[in-house]
Design a protein around this motif. Structure first.
Motif, PDB file in Angstrom:
ATOM      1  N   GLN A   1      42.566  55.713  33.916  1.00 26.63           N
ATOM      2  CA  GLN A   1      42.425  55.198  35.357  1.00 26.63           C
ATOM      3  C   GLN A   1      42.762  53.454  34.987  1.00 26.63           C
ATOM      4  OE1 GLN A   1      41.954  57.354  38.269  1.00 26.63           O
ATOM      5  NE2 GLN A   1      42.829  58.195  36.292  1.00 26.63           N
ATOM      6  N   VAL A   2      43.787  53.038  35.335  1.00 25.93           N
ATOM      7  CA  VAL A   2      43.953  51.777  35.119  1.00 25.93           C
ATOM      8  C   VAL A   2      44.719  51.211  36.311  1.00 25.93           C
ATOM      9  CG1 VAL A   2      44.243  51.965  32.594  1.00 25.93           C
ATOM     10  CG2 VAL A   2      46.374  52.236  33.880  1.00 25.93           C
ATOM     11  N   PRO A   3      44.682  49.682  36.596  1.00 21.12           N
ATOM     12  CA  PRO A   3      45.211  49.367  37.771  1.00 21.12           C
ATOM     13  C   PRO A   3      46.759  49.125  37.862  1.00 21.12           C
ATOM     14  CG  PRO A   3      44.104  47.470  36.447  1.00 21.12           C
ATOM     15  CD  PRO A   3      44.053  48.689  35.633  1.00 21.12           C
ATOM     16  N   GLY A   4      47.272  48.804  36.668  1.00 19.25           N
ATOM     17  CA  GLY A   4      48.878  48.438  36.470  1.00 19.25           C
ATOM     18  C   GLY A   4      49.653  49.625  36.157  1.00 19.25           C
ATOM     19  N   SER A   5      50.940  49.546  36.255  1.00 20.94           N
ATOM     20  CA  SER A   5      51.992  50.514  35.889  1.00 20.94           C
ATOM     21  C   SER A   5      53.227  49.604  35.862  1.00 20.94           C
ATOM     22  CB  SER A   5      52.073  51.770  37.023  1.00 20.94           C
ATOM     23  OG  SER A   5      52.433  51.066  38.026  1.00 20.94           O
ATOM     24  N   GLU A   6      54.247  50.316  34.982  1.00 23.42           N
ATOM     25  CA  GLU A   6      55.755  49.822  34.935  1.00 23.42           C
ATOM     26  C   GLU A   6      56.539  50.802  35.361  1.00 23.42           C
ATOM     27  OE1 GLU A   6      55.846  46.737  34.022  1.00 23.42           O
ATOM     28  OE2 GLU A   6      54.154  46.335  32.896  1.00 23.42           O
ATOM     29  N   TRP A   7      57.616  50.282  35.775  1.00 18.68           N
ATOM     30  CA  TRP A   7      58.729  51.072  36.656  1.00 18.68           C
ATOM     31  C   TRP A   7      60.048  50.790  36.315  1.00 18.68           C
ATOM     32  CZ3 TRP A   7      61.854  48.400  39.776  1.00 18.68           C
ATOM     33  CH2 TRP A   7      61.432  47.114  40.135  1.00 18.68           C
TER      34      TRP A   7
END
Length: 395
Positions: free
Chosen positions: A272-278
């Motif tokens: 459960q983390v706030p950021g992501s990459e796309w």
């Protein structure tokens, strides 16, 4: 022929660099003719790896160079070669890279193109260092009439191969399918690499509506149109042929700096983390996806914790708007819900995991929080709705 100078901050890179290299040897590109290859063979132009310089490396013909270098010309004419694209398609730009050719680069270059119905029978085999075209090879290549092919890049000056000047970019406008290129050096010298950035074009008329095809593959016209981060490897690598050769042959992001100091996971083990990459891709053809492959090959200590895939159908006008707004579109729907990933592993997802059954044109792979993916495959059936090609480099 010395080491390059210390790098300085480069100018903004052209947007066509997000497209696929249609001439790279890794996708089947090859040099089928060259006038002269005395110091270094023309096949080096299409290597996947960046050029390198080894100060102590020499051959019996002179200094070893990781590129194409001809002898100092002492007869009339100029040097040139013919390149057969590995993936025929529409070209949007070139990078004529002169890395490490600092006192011996070709002063000028031009590029011509053709779409040939049949592949020429010309071939170059083995190590061509120290060789030049024979009379029979010259006679055979003359049948192509390549000197009359249309110019994509007119005669243009090249900069020497220092780190702050080696990339000579040429943005072009060409609506035609291209299968072969003629690269002209004026009059002689060296070029390290030729990158041919474009979008593959496949003849879909021979593909059955019931045939499963990897609709995002670069050979089928798939192309990356945007991404959040590509610190260690570009997302376009994920749609290349075969399995990745190493980590550099995949998409890898930097480590996100917004990760919690102490990580927590949900009941499925997903962090459960706030950021992501796309990364966003346009499919080579509109279709219905029936299975997905996410391959983390080689990513053993830097694979993403989880991934999900979103999808939508966009008109060309909608695609244009999405590119301008960095893909903050409200049309995305979940194709593949969040999935926990494993290191160095092929993850296969079928219809039981997929949530969409309607035709789509674009997908967005989202990884959490960061890391690397080597290959992405989207197997499905092309639908009868043809999708107009939109060159994002012109937006």
């Amino acid at each position: 022929m010395t080491d390059r100078s210390v790098a300085v901050k480069a100018a903004a890179e052209p947007d066509f660099l997000q497209f696929n290299d249609l001439a790279c040897e890794a996708v089947g590109g090859k040099v089928i003719f060259a006038t002269d290859e005395w110091f270094a063979p023309a096949a080096n132009l299409l290597k996947r790896e960046p050029p390198e310089f080894i100060a102590s490396a020499f051959t019996e013909f002179g200094k070893w160079m990781d590129g194409w270098e001809t002898r100092r010309k002492r007869i009339a004419g100029h040097d040139w070669c013919i390149i057969q694209l590995g993936v025929p398609g529409q070209i949007f730009g070139f990078d004529v890279d002169t890395s490490f050719f600092t006192g011996n680069h070709s002063p000028y270059v031009s590029i011509q193109a053709a779409c040939l119905d049949q592949k020429p029978t010309l071939t170059l085999e083995g190590d061509r260092t120290g060789m030049a075209a024979t009379d029979s090879q010259l006679a055979a290549v003359a049948t192509l009439g390549s000197e009359a092919w249309p110019e994509l890049v007119g005669v243009s000056k090249l900069q020497p191969g220092y780190s702050d000047s080696c990339h000579n970019y040429f943005k072009i406008t060409c609506d035609q399918r291209v299968t072969h290129l003629r690269l002209n050096m004026f009059p002689d010298g060296g070029i390290s690499r030729l990158r041919v950035y474009g979008v593959g074009q496949r003849d879909w008329s021979s593909v059955s509506a019931h045939q499963n095809v990897d609709l995002v593959a670069l050979t089928n016209g798939g192309v990356c149109l945007g991404y959040s981060d590509a610190h260690f490897g570009h997302p376009r690598n994920m749609i290349s042929l075969g399995r990745a050769a190493n980590m550099a042959d995949g998409w890898e992001t930097a480590r996100r700096l917004d990760r919690p100091k102490k990580l927590k996971a949900d009941h499925k083990g997903i962090l459960q983390v706030p950021g992501s990459e796309w990364a966003v891709f346009r499919l080579g053809h509109v279709g219905v996806i029936s299975s997905v492959e996410v391959d983390t090959n080689h990513f053993k200590g830097n694979f993403p914790d989880s991934c999900r895939i979103e999808a939508c159908y966009l008109t060309p006008e909608e695609e244009t708007r999405c590119i301008r707004t960095r893909w903050n579109s409200g049309k995305w729907q979940v194709l593949l819900p969040p999935q926990k990933l494993r290191p160095h592993h092929i993850h296969l997802y079928g219809e039981a995991e997929l949530k969409l059954s309607q035709p789509i044109s674009h997908i967005r792979l989202v990884i959490t929080p960061d890391g690397g993916v080597s290959r992405l495959r989207l197997w499905g059936r092309p639908t009868s709705t043809n999708q107009q090609q939109i060159p994002a480099s012109k937006l």
